[in-house]
Design an enzyme around this catalytic site. Structure first.
Site, PDB file in Angstrom:
ATOM      1  N   ASP A  20       0.767  -0.725   0.332  1.00 43.48           N
ATOM      2  CA  ASP A  20      -0.109   0.041  -0.128  1.00 43.48           C
ATOM      3  C   ASP A  20       0.715   1.208   0.220  1.00 43.48           C
ATOM      4  O   ASP A  20       1.915   1.018   1.179  1.00 43.48           O
ATOM      5  CB  ASP A  20      -1.097   0.117   0.625  1.00 43.48           C
ATOM      6  CG  ASP A  20      -1.930   1.506   1.306  1.00 43.48           C
ATOM      7  OD1 ASP A  20      -2.529   1.423   0.606  1.00 43.48           O
ATOM      8  OD2 ASP A  20      -1.990   1.390   2.053  1.00 43.48           O
ATOM      9  N   ASN A  68     -10.511  -2.786  -6.120  1.00 40.17           N
ATOM     10  CA  ASN A  68      -9.743  -1.978  -7.211  1.00 40.17           C
ATOM     11  C   ASN A  68     -10.034  -1.454  -8.239  1.00 40.17           C
ATOM     12  O   ASN A  68      -9.592  -0.272  -8.756  1.00 40.17           O
ATOM     13  CB  ASN A  68      -8.486  -2.512  -7.176  1.00 40.17           C
ATOM     14  CG  ASN A  68      -7.192  -2.238  -5.848  1.00 40.17           C
ATOM     15  OD1 ASN A  68      -6.249  -2.837  -6.022  1.00 40.17           O
ATOM     16  ND2 ASN A  68      -7.760  -1.471  -5.002  1.00 40.17           N
TER      17      ASN A  68
END
Ligand code: FPP
Length: 235
Positions: A20, A68
């Site tokens: 991330d 996503n």
């Protein structure tokens, strides 16, 4: 803990990473998000080398979650472009490094050409055994459990339903559960990563953005892991 010898294993067999912070890394540099993902890809390659070097046998990487898809069209396209570039350009060197490349998740939702290169990459590297690199793409832990239950329901079941039955129906039943789960960029959650398999994993969180994740940070995570006592719910 190695249950057969009773001794602590200092190097985790399976490390999973939520990579991330690519977007924030780019934002800090006034760069487009896709440049952050490019830098993230380099960090990923570096981490595969470092993991192999340190003796980690399984490395799983959360490369694209089921959520996503909700990102902007251009970012999703940018990520698909990176997958293509990486899969086409880097698989031979992964093969030479002795890596077995695997993918888990709903890869069928990806464009045809990516699915073809994914298949070719898995076939090309399937006999390698230095390190298994497991790319979790279009992966969601809840989805994995739902898929396992669906497969279970399609079978003729005798007797009670057990954890072992479900374990065998997960996406990669031969891969040991992750010993250590790492998340970068300061978020203190696992966001649907290895939901079932991570029940007894140790967690390590770092503020470092994924593109800056280096060997010293991986070693820091392993040191932290090695200093913990794993009791698997026992006293
Ligand atoms: C999270 O950062 C990262 C991703 C959603 C994608 C991960 C992709 C890579 C590491 C590169 C390419 C991978 C392959 C398999 C070639 P973020 O965008 O959520 O960052 P932010 O939270 O700072 O916005």
């Amino acid at each position: 803990m190695d249950e057969s010898t009773g001794k602590r294993k200092s190097i985790p067999a399976h490390v999973g990473i939520v990579m991330d912070g690519n977007g924030r890394w780019a934002k800090h540099r006034f760069l487009p998000r896709v440049i952050g993902h490019q830098a993230g890809m380099k960090a990923m390659e570096r981490t595969i080398d470092n993991a192999k070097d340190l003796g980690i046998r399984y490395l799983s990487l959360y490369a694209f979650s089921t959520e996503n898809w909700k990102r902007s069209r251009s970012e999703v396209q940018g990520l698909m472009g990176l997958f293509r570039y990486y899969l086409k350009g880097k698989m031979e060197s992964m093969h030479r490094r002795g890596a077995r490349v695997r993918f888990v998740g709903h890869i069928d939702a990806f464009p045809d050409d990516i699915r073809d290169i994914v298949k070719a990459a898995m076939e090309r590297t399937e006999d390698n055994s230095d390190i298994d690199v497991i790319f979790c793409v279009n992966y969601g832990g809840r989805q994995e459990i739902v898929d396992a239950v669906k497969r279970l329901m399609a079978q003729e079941i005798e007797g009670p339903i057990t954890e072992e039955m479900l374990c065998r129906l997960m996406y990669a039943p031969d891969v040991p559960d992750p010993d250590l789960l790492i998340r970068t960029a300061g978020e203190l959650r696992m966001s649907n990563f290895w939901l079932w398999e991570g029940a007894y994993s140790e967690y390590f969180f770092t503020d470092v953005y994924w593109p800056d994740f280096d060997r010293s940070e991986l070693e820091r995570a392993i040191e932290s892991y090695a200093g913990r006592e794993r009791r698997y719910g026992t006293a």
